[in-house]
Design a protein around this motif. Structure first.
Motif, PDB file in Angstrom:
ATOM      1  N   TYR A 208      98.296  17.720 -22.169  1.00 31.22           N
ATOM      2  CA  TYR A 208      97.851  16.371 -21.822  1.00 31.22           C
ATOM      3  C   TYR A 208      97.726  15.531 -23.091  1.00 31.22           C
ATOM      4  CZ  TYR A 208      96.162  17.925 -17.175  1.00 31.22           C
ATOM      5  OH  TYR A 208      96.043  18.405 -15.901  1.00 31.22           O
ATOM      6  N   SER A 209      98.065  14.255 -22.991  1.00 25.99           N
ATOM      7  CA  SER A 209      97.844  13.335 -24.107  1.00 25.99           C
ATOM      8  C   SER A 209      96.501  12.636 -23.951  1.00 25.99           C
ATOM      9  CB  SER A 209      98.956  12.288 -24.162  1.00 25.99           C
ATOM     10  OG  SER A 209      98.936  11.490 -22.987  1.00 25.99           O
ATOM     11  N   LYS A 210      95.933  12.235 -25.092  1.00 23.28           N
ATOM     12  CA  LYS A 210      94.712  11.437 -25.054  1.00 23.28           C
ATOM     13  C   LYS A 210      95.042  10.029 -24.559  1.00 23.28           C
ATOM     14  CE  LYS A 210      91.985  13.864 -28.542  1.00 23.28           C
ATOM     15  NZ  LYS A 210      91.373  13.815 -29.902  1.00 23.28           N
ATOM     16  N   LYS A 211      94.136   9.483 -23.772  1.00 19.18           N
ATOM     17  CA  LYS A 211      94.332   8.160 -23.182  1.00 19.18           C
ATOM     18  C   LYS A 211      93.429   7.137 -23.886  1.00 19.18           C
ATOM     19  CE  LYS A 211      96.761  10.411 -20.018  1.00 19.18           C
ATOM     20  NZ  LYS A 211      96.458  11.801 -20.351  1.00 19.18           N
ATOM     21  N   ALA A 212      93.304   5.946 -23.307  1.00 24.72           N
ATOM     22  CA  ALA A 212      92.419   4.918 -23.842  1.00 24.72           C
ATOM     23  C   ALA A 212      90.978   5.412 -23.839  1.00 24.72           C
ATOM     24  CB  ALA A 212      92.541   3.637 -23.021  1.00 24.72           C
ATOM     25  N   LEU A 213      90.171   4.859 -24.735  1.00 21.52           N
ATOM     26  CA  LEU A 213      88.797   5.333 -24.902  1.00 21.52           C
ATOM     27  C   LEU A 213      87.972   5.280 -23.618  1.00 21.52           C
ATOM     28  CD1 LEU A 213      86.533   6.377 -26.714  1.00 21.52           C
ATOM     29  CD2 LEU A 213      86.100   4.004 -27.412  1.00 21.52           C
ATOM     30  N   PRO A 214      88.005   4.193 -22.826  1.00 24.02           N
ATOM     31  CA  PRO A 214      87.202   4.210 -21.594  1.00 24.02           C
ATOM     32  C   PRO A 214      87.582   5.354 -20.658  1.00 24.02           C
ATOM     33  CG  PRO A 214      87.894   1.985 -22.105  1.00 24.02           C
ATOM     34  CD  PRO A 214      88.644   2.880 -23.041  1.00 24.02           C
TER      35      PRO A 214
ATOM     36  N   VAL B  74      98.246  -7.882 -20.812  1.00 25.41           N
ATOM     37  CA  VAL B  74      97.069  -7.341 -21.487  1.00 25.41           C
ATOM     38  C   VAL B  74      97.305  -7.369 -22.994  1.00 25.41           C
ATOM     39  CG1 VAL B  74      95.653  -5.269 -21.784  1.00 25.41           C
ATOM     40  CG2 VAL B  74      96.560  -5.835 -19.520  1.00 25.41           C
ATOM     41  N   PRO B  75      96.331  -7.838 -23.767  1.00 21.62           N
ATOM     42  CA  PRO B  75      96.489  -7.797 -25.229  1.00 21.62           C
ATOM     43  C   PRO B  75      96.223  -6.397 -25.761  1.00 21.62           C
ATOM     44  CG  PRO B  75      94.339  -8.660 -24.672  1.00 21.62           C
ATOM     45  CD  PRO B  75      95.063  -8.450 -23.359  1.00 21.62           C
ATOM     46  N   ASP B  76      96.732  -6.109 -26.937  1.00 21.69           N
ATOM     47  CA  ASP B  76      96.362  -4.874 -27.633  1.00 21.69           C
ATOM     48  C   ASP B  76      94.871  -4.891 -27.927  1.00 21.69           C
ATOM     49  OD1 ASP B  76      98.603  -3.120 -28.115  1.00 21.69           O
ATOM     50  OD2 ASP B  76      99.428  -4.677 -29.409  1.00 21.69           O
ATOM     51  N   ILE B  77      94.202  -3.759 -27.659  1.00 15.34           N
ATOM     52  CA  ILE B  77      92.787  -3.603 -28.015  1.00 15.34           C
ATOM     53  C   ILE B  77      92.679  -2.283 -28.766  1.00 15.34           C
ATOM     54  CG2 ILE B  77      90.400  -3.690 -27.173  1.00 15.34           C
ATOM     55  CD1 ILE B  77      91.468  -4.823 -24.540  1.00 15.34           C
TER      56      ILE B  77
ATOM     57  N   ASN C 236      91.878   1.823 -27.940  1.00 14.50           N
ATOM     58  CA  ASN C 236      93.162   2.497 -27.750  1.00 14.50           C
ATOM     59  C   ASN C 236      93.861   2.025 -26.474  1.00 14.50           C
ATOM     60  OD1 ASN C 236      95.196   4.222 -28.627  1.00 14.50           O
ATOM     61  ND2 ASN C 236      94.430   5.952 -27.427  1.00 14.50           N
ATOM     62  N   ILE C 237      93.672   0.755 -26.151  1.00 17.43           N
ATOM     63  CA  ILE C 237      94.369   0.145 -25.020  1.00 17.43           C
ATOM     64  C   ILE C 237      95.596  -0.578 -25.558  1.00 17.43           C
ATOM     65  CG2 ILE C 237      94.253  -1.639 -23.227  1.00 17.43           C
ATOM     66  CD1 ILE C 237      91.318  -0.910 -22.828  1.00 17.43           C
ATOM     67  N   LYS C 238      96.757  -0.194 -25.055  1.00 16.20           N
ATOM     68  CA  LYS C 238      98.014  -0.758 -25.531  1.00 16.20           C
ATOM     69  C   LYS C 238      98.347  -2.019 -24.739  1.00 16.20           C
ATOM     70  CE  LYS C 238      99.615   3.924 -26.514  1.00 16.20           C
ATOM     71  NZ  LYS C 238     100.522   5.016 -26.103  1.00 16.20           N
ATOM     72  N   GLY C 239      98.698  -3.064 -25.458  1.00 22.57           N
ATOM     73  CA  GLY C 239      99.042  -4.310 -24.800  1.00 22.57           C
ATOM     74  C   GLY C 239     100.371  -4.243 -24.075  1.00 22.57           C
TER      75      GLY C 239
END
Length: 318
Positions: free
Chosen positions: A181-187, A230-233, A237-240
């Protein structure tokens, strides 16, 4: 081939089934075994299980660098011993056995799925199933020509130790295929970490109930058919980019799986598969490649997508 010669302990075979163990001394591993026994018993009876299997065959080719099934067949036919580590219901082990009829193919699972698989595929003469721990397989060192650990290693107690063990049983000229599994966005990671710690305190029925609710949420979001920019955050670790609303929630906040062609039951099972096990470690690309390097493996193929990292590896001869 005499199957006993592959193992470092005496085996007792009941037709195509061998039993080593089904219980773990580790609480998280035992909980993980039990929920996968529950999951696979239910999935086997689901109406659209064939759609799941067909999807998995096609995805396997992408995950491990095979252009098509014919290329996989050619690759497998040179292998004498093939091991499906964490075989579940056994359909990929059966696929390997049919593509390579002269090989000895062995599937192993810690859950009761191994027994279900043995009953499903009694008609394939070169195929065997073992109920046991893939982190301690009892294979002799270097006896397996192709080890496939697809979508499983994260569910073992210490995946890094399991990876090293599976490397050890791979022959010098063989290959080891593995998915993490890959790590996802922080939330999403924070929510997932909560369930890894707390799920052992919930009944299986409660997790199935939540899984059905998450399927309903995923279906509702999907049917809205809305796309958002969505903007990059980076700090989260949220990809825009431009996202379908359901996929934005899915990758960044909460797994709420829904596939119309799979239907409600298989979508429920997919959500259950994610939230129910205590053991389900995730990795960054750097962490996974470090694990590969630490085991003196060369990368033959490497694949990455939002969900995972996967590849085939060979022992470094230097």
């Amino acid at each position: 081939m005499e199957i006993q010669s592959l193992f470092n302990k005496k085996i007792e075979r009941n037709e195509n089934f061998i039993f080593f163990k089904k219980n773990s001394i580790h609480q998280n591993q035992q909980q993980t075994n039990e929920i996968f026994s529950d999951k696979w018993e239910k999935v086997e009876e689901m109406e659209k299980v064939g759609e799941l299997e067909d999807f998995q065959y096609k995805w396997y080719l992408d995950l491990y660098g095979f252009v098509n099934e014919e290329e996989l067949k050619t690759f497998l036919q040179s292998k004498k011993v093939i091991f499906d580590a964490g075989c579940g219901l056994g359909y990929k082990a059966a696929w390997f056995a049919k593509l390579a009829p002269n090989a000895t193919v062995i599937g192993m699972d810690f859950s009761d799925a191994a027994q279900i698989a043995a009953n499903r595929y009694k008609d394939i003469p070169n195929l065997y199933f073992v109920q046991g721990d893939i982190s301690q397989t009892n294979f002799k060192s270097g006896v397996v020509n192709y080890v496939s650990c697809d979508q499983v290693i994260m569910h073992t107690e210490v995946p890094e130790e399991t990876f090293s063990h599976l490397t050890d049983i791979t022959s010098e000229e063989g290959e080891f295929a593995c998915y993490v599994y890959s790590k996802k966005a922080l939330p999403r990671e924070l929510l997932d970490d909560y369930f890894r710690k707390e799920v052992k305190n919930f009944s299986s029925e409660k997790v199935w109930e939540m899984s059905r609710q998450l399927t309903a949420l995923g279906k509702t979001l999907s049917e809205l058919n809305i796309n958002i920019d969505v903007p990059d955050i980076p700090m989260l670790n949220i990809k825009g980019g431009n996202y379908d609303l359901q996929r934005f929630f899915y990758w960044n906040f909460i797994k709420c799986f829904w596939r119309e062609d799979w239907g409600t039951e298989l979508s429920d099972a997919t959500n259950f598969d994610w939230y129910s096990p205590s053991n389900a470690k995730r990795y960054s690309e750097e962490e996974y490649k470090k694990m590969i390097k630490n085991n003196n493996l060369d990368i033959v193929t490497f694949h990455k997508e939002e969900a995972c990292y996967s590849g085939r590896f060979k022992k470094d001869k230097v």
